[in-house]
Design a protein around this motif. Structure first.
Motif, mmCIF file in Angstrom:
data_model
loop_
_atom_site.group_PDB
_atom_site.id
_atom_site.type_symbol
_atom_site.label_atom_id
_atom_site.label_comp_id
_atom_site.label_asym_id
_atom_site.label_seq_id
_atom_site.Cartn_x
_atom_site.Cartn_y
_atom_site.Cartn_z
ATOM 1 N N UNK A 1 0.918 -1.162 0.147
ATOM 2 C CA UNK A 1 0.197 -0.137 -0.013
ATOM 3 C C UNK A 1 0.951 1.188 0.032
ATOM 4 N N UNK A 2 2.071 1.095 0.426
ATOM 5 C CA UNK A 2 2.988 2.492 0.589
ATOM 6 C C UNK A 2 3.496 2.796 -0.714
ATOM 7 N N UNK A 3 3.517 1.881 -1.693
ATOM 8 C CA UNK A 3 3.836 2.060 -3.061
ATOM 9 C C UNK A 3 5.261 2.948 -3.139
ATOM 10 N N UNK A 4 6.442 1.999 -2.773
ATOM 11 C CA UNK A 4 7.684 2.531 -2.366
ATOM 12 C C UNK A 4 8.281 2.829 -3.975
ATOM 13 N N UNK A 5 7.829 2.198 -5.077
ATOM 14 C CA UNK A 5 8.356 2.680 -6.335
ATOM 15 C C UNK A 5 8.229 4.314 -6.625
ATOM 16 N N UNK B 1 8.825 6.571 -4.580
ATOM 17 C CA UNK B 1 10.151 7.122 -3.871
ATOM 18 C C UNK B 1 11.039 6.547 -4.613
ATOM 19 N N UNK B 2 11.437 5.605 -4.891
ATOM 20 C CA UNK B 2 12.614 5.079 -5.576
ATOM 21 C C UNK B 2 12.576 5.375 -6.999
ATOM 22 N N UNK B 3 11.724 5.038 -7.895
ATOM 23 C CA UNK B 3 11.742 5.006 -9.242
ATOM 24 C C UNK B 3 10.980 6.302 -9.756
ATOM 25 N N UNK B 4 10.017 7.047 -9.077
ATOM 26 C CA UNK B 4 9.300 8.023 -9.830
ATOM 27 C C UNK B 4 9.420 9.389 -9.358
ATOM 28 N N UNK B 5 9.949 9.279 -7.884
ATOM 29 C CA UNK B 5 10.327 10.571 -7.208
ATOM 30 C C UNK B 5 8.952 11.413 -7.067
ATOM 31 N N UNK B 6 7.789 10.804 -7.031
ATOM 32 C CA UNK B 6 6.661 11.598 -6.642
ATOM 33 C C UNK B 6 6.094 11.610 -5.280
ATOM 34 N N UNK B 7 6.895 11.204 -4.445
ATOM 35 C CA UNK B 7 6.876 11.384 -2.847
ATOM 36 C C UNK B 7 8.103 10.981 -2.385
ATOM 37 N N UNK B 8 8.003 11.519 -0.864
ATOM 38 C CA UNK B 8 9.225 11.125 -0.212
ATOM 39 C C UNK B 8 9.223 10.040 0.990
ATOM 40 N N UNK B 9 10.452 9.708 1.522
ATOM 41 C CA UNK B 9 10.510 8.779 2.590
ATOM 42 C C UNK B 9 9.921 9.513 3.756
ATOM 43 N N UNK B 10 9.716 10.699 3.945
ATOM 44 C CA UNK B 10 8.726 11.248 5.151
ATOM 45 C C UNK B 10 7.467 10.906 4.942
ATOM 46 N N UNK B 11 6.711 10.892 3.704
ATOM 47 C CA UNK B 11 5.344 10.664 3.372
ATOM 48 C C UNK B 11 5.018 9.104 3.711
ATOM 49 N N UNK B 12 6.023 8.207 3.282
ATOM 50 C CA UNK B 12 6.121 6.933 3.660
ATOM 51 C C UNK B 12 6.075 6.488 5.229
ATOM 52 N N UNK B 13 6.942 7.262 5.743
ATOM 53 C CA UNK B 13 6.974 6.954 7.150
ATOM 54 C C UNK B 13 5.550 7.162 7.979
ATOM 55 N N UNK B 14 4.942 8.641 7.426
ATOM 56 C CA UNK B 14 3.651 8.673 8.046
ATOM 57 C C UNK B 14 2.616 7.682 7.532
ATOM 58 N N UNK B 15 2.663 7.262 6.579
ATOM 59 C CA UNK B 15 1.681 6.382 5.927
ATOM 60 C C UNK B 15 1.838 4.832 6.723
ATOM 61 N N UNK B 16 3.008 4.591 6.837
ATOM 62 C CA UNK B 16 3.234 3.282 7.428
ATOM 63 C C UNK B 16 3.240 2.970 9.014
ATOM 64 N N UNK B 17 2.285 3.689 9.801
ATOM 65 C CA UNK B 17 2.193 3.543 10.988
ATOM 66 C C UNK B 17 1.787 2.364 11.413
ATOM 67 N N UNK B 18 0.601 1.937 10.994
ATOM 68 C CA UNK B 18 -0.065 0.477 11.117
ATOM 69 C C UNK B 18 0.837 -0.490 10.535
ATOM 70 N N UNK B 19 1.491 -0.485 9.410
ATOM 71 C CA UNK B 19 2.598 -1.441 9.003
ATOM 72 C C UNK B 19 3.591 -1.726 10.029
ATOM 73 N N UNK B 20 4.194 -0.481 10.395
ATOM 74 C CA UNK B 20 5.229 -0.744 11.554
ATOM 75 C C UNK B 20 5.093 -1.541 12.756
#
Length: 389
Positions: free
Chosen positions: A186-190, A192-211
């Motif tokens: 659900x975090x769509x890391x691609x 961040x890594x491939x397309x640069x359309x969001x940041x790792x900070x965005x991922x961190x906020x979205x990943x609370x339940x996953x963590x």
């Protein structure tokens, strides 16, 4: 929707008129009604039997690892049984329960809204990415994230990128770490890594339940059970790790077989908002693959060996798919719709052929095909010339 949009040049299915499509859809509905009206005690007994198998096989396997895991044959048996237990819990119990297939039992422990399986993915994330996104937009490139998981290229409609030259090794490591990839899907890391359309900070906020879920799973398998094993801490730790990899390899193989075979079609985002239920049924059939095997193979695959039937009827108890399959197959034969079915090995082999083809740009493939045809023609001419002499 104009169904001709969905007929690709390489499709093995024939075009149906709007009237034929509607008629086809009604017959699919009729098959569903006939089976669902008989769902009852037999299905309840089945799912409770599956749950008991998961419970007792986990107890037995963990017991072997804790008390005699230092003995190689016992470690192998314990690890293998734990892997099987995790597979059945993941595929035949968790996946199907979270589809709501057994909500009618009114058993809170088997209710799709409550169940959270023994894997990295949270129940809520899975139900969004799988139950909603994947089952609504099945195999539509750009809408169904399961088309490549943002990591591999499995369709000519996906834009080619240089990283896809590594399609096969990327797919191999996706299989090894499948549990983790599904967990963070659900975090769509691609992005961040491939397309640069969001940041790792965005991922961190979205990943609370996953963590939180990762923390729980890691503590359970790699801290709690190894520690209570005392001197057998290493065999238990290793057994849990290998069992999780076994589950990932098997689950990913089943998923690949159901979606990425050569004859499984992909679609584009053409007028999907106007798609009728009957057209949706056709898309599910043409985008899916079944594989044949024994009863245990069906159980271990969560009955996703009947992927076509699962895509048609995701809320039908999966143990009923074997009953639906011959009826759907006969209906497809009647209307000229390709029913993609083969052995597990044949389907799995075709997955890797598809991955290899998609690893290079489409125009490269066309050029290679042309050169191959030219070479074959020259060889044929030389042979004919020699025969003529």
């Amino acid at each position: 929707m104009n169904q001709s949009i969905y007929i690709r040049p390489n499709s093995k299915s024939r075009y149906l008129s709007p009237e034929q499509t509607a008629e086809f859809g009604e017959k699919v509905e009729q098959i569903r009604r006939e089976i669902m009206q008989n769902v009852g005690e037999k299905d309840a007994a089945y799912i409770y039997k599956i749950r008991n198998f998961v419970r007792y096989s986990e107890i037995a396997s963990r017991g072997m690892l804790m008390f005699a895991g230092w003995i190689p044959p016992v470690w192998l048996m314990g690890t293998g049984l734990l892997g099987i237990s995790k597979i059945v819990e993941n595929m035949e119990l968790g996946h199907n329960v979270m589809h709501g297939q057994f909500d009618w039992l009114n058993d809170p422990s088997l209710n799709g809204a409550n169940y959270d399986w023994d894997t990295i993915a949270t129940g809520q994330d899975w139900k969004y990415t799988h139950n909603y996104v994947h089952h609504t937009y099945t195999n539509i490139v750009g809408m169904d994230h399961d088309v490549g998981y943002g990591l591999i290229r499995v369709s000519e409609s996906q834009k080619w990128e240089p990283r896809f030259l590594f399609n096969i090794p990327l797919a191999a490591q996706l299989m090894v770490f499948f549990e983790w990839y599904v967990g963070i899907q659900r975090l769509h890391l691609e992005d961040v890594i491939a397309y640069k359309t969001k940041t790792w900070k965005d991922v961190w906020h979205e990943a609370a339940d996953v963590r939180q879920k990762i923390k729980r799973q890691v503590i359970k398998d790699y801290v709690f059970f190894p520690l209570i094993a005392g001197p057998n801490v290493i065999p238990v730790f290793a057994g849990n790790a290998v069992a999780n990899v076994i589950r990932s390899l098997w689950a990913s193989a089943v998923i690949f077989n159901g979606h990425f075979t050569e004859d499984a079609e992909n679609f584009e985002m053409d007028n999907t908002e106007n798609e009728t239920r009957a057209e949706w049924y056709l898309r599910q059939i043409r985008g899916s693959s079944n594989f044949s095997g024994t009863q245990w193979l069906h159980i271990l695959s969560g009955n996703l060996s009947h992927q076509i039937e699962h895509h048609l009827f995701p809320d039908m108890p999966a143990n009923r798919y074997a009953e639906a399959a011959p009826k759907i197959k006969a209906l497809c034969e009647e209307y000229g719709i390709h029913y993609n079915e083969a052995s597990f090995i044949k389907q799995f082999a075709s997955v890797w052929v598809r991955l290899a083809k998609c690893s290079v740009p489409n125009d490269w493939r066309a050029e290679l095909k042309e050169r191959s045809a030219s070479l074959q023609q020259r060889v044929k001419q030389k042979i004919m010339k020699k025969i003529g002499r």
